[in-house]
Design an enzyme around this catalytic site. Sequence first.
Site, PDB file in Angstrom:
ATOM      1  CG  HIS A 136       0.696   2.997  13.003  1.00 24.75           C
ATOM      2  ND1 HIS A 136      -0.681   3.028  12.972  1.00 24.75           N
ATOM      3  CD2 HIS A 136       1.059   2.239  11.934  1.00 24.75           C
ATOM      4  CE1 HIS A 136      -1.120   2.322  11.934  1.00 24.75           C
ATOM      5  NE2 HIS A 136      -0.072   1.824  11.296  1.00 24.75           N
ATOM      6  CG  HIS A 164      -0.460   0.092   2.544  1.00 24.55           C
ATOM      7  ND1 HIS A 164      -0.257   1.293   3.172  1.00 24.55           N
ATOM      8  CD2 HIS A 164      -0.117  -0.861   3.441  1.00 24.55           C
ATOM      9  CE1 HIS A 164       0.178   1.079   4.402  1.00 24.55           C
ATOM     10  NE2 HIS A 164       0.281  -0.218   4.595  1.00 24.55           N
ATOM     11  CG  ASP A 208       2.635   0.746   8.072  1.00 24.30           C
ATOM     12  OD1 ASP A 208       2.276   0.167   7.030  1.00 24.30           O
ATOM     13  OD2 ASP A 208       1.912   0.850   9.082  1.00 24.30           O
ATOM     14  CG  ASP A 260       1.597  -3.807   5.573  1.00 22.27           C
ATOM     15  OD1 ASP A 260       2.382  -2.927   5.977  1.00 22.27           O
ATOM     16  OD2 ASP A 260       0.370  -3.610   5.455  1.00 22.27           O
ATOM     17  CD  GLU A 299      -2.969  -1.518   5.289  1.00 28.55           C
ATOM     18  OE1 GLU A 299      -2.908  -2.571   5.956  1.00 28.55           O
ATOM     19  OE2 GLU A 299      -2.628  -0.413   5.760  1.00 28.55           O
ATOM     20  CD  GLU A 300      -1.706   2.349   7.698  1.00 31.21           C
ATOM     21  OE1 GLU A 300      -2.414   1.918   8.642  1.00 31.21           O
ATOM     22  OE2 GLU A 300      -0.498   2.076   7.582  1.00 31.21           O
TER      23      GLU A 300
END
Length: 355
Positions: free
Chosen positions: A322, A67, A181, A234, A211-212
Amino acid sequence: MTTVPFDLSLLTELTETSGVPGYEDRVRELVVREFEDSVDRVRTDAMGNVVGTLEGESDYSVAVAAHMDEIGFMVRHVRGDDDGYGFVELDALGGWDARVLKAQRVTIHAEDEDVPAVIGSPPPHTLDESEREKTPEVEDVVVDPGLPYEELTERVSPGDLVTMDQTTERVGETITGKALDDRVCLFAMLEAARRLTDPDVTIHFCATVQEEVGLRGARALGVDIDPDLALALDVTVANDIPGFDAGSHVTELGDGTAIKLKDSSVITNPKLHGRLQSLAEDEEIDHQLEILPSGGTDTAGFQHTAGAKPVGAISVPTRYLHTVTETAHVDDIAATIDLLEAFLATENGEYDYTL
């Protein structure tokens, strides 16, 4: 220090470029550019997904997905008064832990220009005990662009996008920065596409969107492409740091690429992850197994959107997910590229993944 066995400049460009869910434009331009010399055709769709297709000798098709979006924010309110400075309030795009946001630099992507700003943090000695102990929420975060309110309202509006401002750096044996990410896996996919020639099967390299916020791009492509097999790329958790016992590490940096067995959104096809393990052993590619208690990836997006499909996933172990200091080991990144290339080069459409 280990020599980086891949194009660090491209990885840096991908990670430092902004692209929040639904607004992946700048990243999409890079992906299309890189696909120009490595695939037979490139297309985009109404959601913004990019698909680079490498034609094979058979009709059997494989979708590989990584992604493009990173977690970020949207401006929800500009506040202040005509005689003072203005401030910006945020709405989250993706899963944020607000504790990591204080005292960070950000960029507001306004219509006409990017506006630099900071997320301020009051000095601790000016706060009472309850304020110091309060767990913040994204709604409590205030962005300070250092501009008078009147000027700020002329330059920034609700709906403008906000991303973290961070460079990508080599730190010891690792690479650290924002948006690893999932740009590190996007990078791995682009590298594998560049290396492959004349595959037996048709390969759709899918740079997905949103995607998130719910695997939305992958779900749409599962229907549109309808592949025979899907493999997602991922990052995954590496809690191999002080404060976590060994059973909570999930993966460890430097132990190789991670072959996913399960996460909270998917249980991968046993024959497919078994084949990935056998390939890694035969090619002497360092690898580890991933059992992730919570979290999901595009793997689940492809699993049943156009009927039952064999799905698998290869993950890059990453610390501090994150946050703006996501960290991956250079050898694990290289191993991920190698395993992906080995899988695609040997997939011939004749393996039986039926359980």
